[in-house]
Design an enzyme around this catalytic site. Structure first.
Site, short mmCIF file in Angstrom:
data_model
loop_
_atom_site.label_atom_id
_atom_site.label_comp_id
_atom_site.label_asym_id
_atom_site.label_seq_id
_atom_site.Cartn_x
_atom_site.Cartn_y
_atom_site.Cartn_z
N LYS A 1 35.07 46.02 38.54
CA LYS A 1 36.12 45.87 37.52
C LYS A 1 35.50 45.97 36.13
CE LYS A 1 38.93 43.04 40.54
NZ LYS A 1 39.11 41.69 41.04
N ASP B 1 46.96 39.92 36.56
CA ASP B 1 47.08 40.09 38.01
C ASP B 1 48.52 39.89 38.45
OD1 ASP B 1 44.82 40.88 39.37
OD2 ASP B 1 43.98 38.86 39.58
N GLN C 1 39.18 35.50 40.25
CA GLN C 1 38.86 36.21 41.49
C GLN C 1 39.15 35.32 42.71
OE1 GLN C 1 37.78 39.52 41.92
NE2 GLN C 1 38.16 39.01 44.06
#
Ligand code: NAD
Length: 282
Positions: free
Chosen positions: A50, A117, A94
């Site tokens: 990422k 997200d 994460q």
């Protein structure tokens, strides 16, 4: 008949080029903050990818790596710091988090306009009520992008989704419904799954069971999107038996090189969107 391959790697490359062009026009570099707790090997690799993807398109990205034994208070305190930092446009945590941490509680601390997200209840609620301001989770958004690029208008097409998780199946169902698909969501308790998938114009497999989808599950010419990431004898494979299903499908995504690269590109897309939203509302 042999299916045409949907090249997710190439689509993602093209999207990243477009994003890089957009980023060049800005006064400032959008910034993504990634919070990684513990030492899960796959997570470390995902986050490195990422960061690289962000930097390749001209954004900046910091990985805030906290020790495995971090308390909920410590993680939340970092999130608050990032929420209050005007230089940070997007924040992601994460997953999976170490077991002693409550992931729902932690995700809820991310300010909604930085929740790139789209896992927080606010953004989920917007998506489920068909509100255009939602940040939509990167994987379903990547799947939708691939479908639109491949098939064009999706109105009226019947999609059967295998899996109902909050990060793939559910948000994808809403996204497709919002775009006029007819959607069937299936899961571990669904009866006669192959009978349902056989009726679909589009099948999206996201259940995490290696090669469960076989050619006799698929209507001739249907589009098959494989979200699964599994390993058999160390070799990466999806939830779809690719070699078998490609004999009947019209279009199919490979694993690797399908949904995975699109997911990363869509996260970058959301970070750019967050930057734009935050800077137009100032
Ligand atoms: P999850 O474990 O949270 O959910 C799995 C879902 O599959 C559940 O809803 C469950 O009911 C359903 N399921 C389980 N067994 C089933 C069966 N026999 N028949 C029908 N449905 C069944 O998983 P997830 O986080 O949604 O991930 C699913 C897969 O997608 C995993 O392989 C994961 O690694 C992969 N994934 C890939 C990406 C990517 O970027 N490519 C992103 C997220 C997840």
């Amino acid at each position: 008949m042999t299916a045409q391959i949907i090249d997710g790697k190439l689509m993602a490359q093209n999207l990243r080029k477009e994003l890089a062009e957009e980023v060049k026009k800005l006064n400032k570099q959008p910034h993504l903050a990634v919070i990684l707790v513990g030492n899960d090997e796959a997570s470390i690799i995902y986050d490195r990818n990422k960061k690289k993807a962000a930097e390749d398109i001209g954004m900046t990205c910091d990985i805030h790596h906290l020790p495995e034994e971090s308390s909920e208070e410590e993680v939340i305190s970092l999130i608050n710091e990032l929420n209050n930092d005007n230089n940070v446009n997007g924040i992601i945590v994460q997953m999976p988090l170490p077991k002693h941490l409550d992931s729902n509680k932690i995700i809820e601390q991310i300010q909604a306009n930085k929740d790139v997200d789209g896992f927080g209840f606010y953004n989920m609620g917007l998506l489920h009520s068909n509100n255009k301001n939602a940040f939509i989770a990167a994987t379903p958004q990547g799947v939708f992008y691939m479908l639109q690029k491949t098939l064009g208008d999706l109105s009226g097409l019947h999609t059967v989704i295998i899996g109902r998780s909050n990060i793939v199946g559910r948000p994808l169902a809403s996204l497709l419904l919002n775009n006029h698909c007819t959607v069937t969501v299936t899961h571990s308790k669904t009866k006669n799954l192959p009978e349902l998938t056989k009726q679909a114009d589009i099948v999206v497999a996201a259940c995490g069971i290696a090669k469960i989808v076989k050619k006799d599950w698929i209507k001739n010419g249907a589009t098959v999107i494989d979200v699964g990431i599994n390993r058999i004898d160390g070799k990466l494979c999806g939830d779809v038996d690719f070699e078998d299903v490609k004999e009947v499908a019209g279009f199919i995504t490979p694993v690797p090189g399908g949904v995975g690269p699109m997911t990363v590109a869509m996260l970058m897309n959301n970070t750019l969107l967050a930057y734009i939203k935050q800077n137009t509302s100032l």
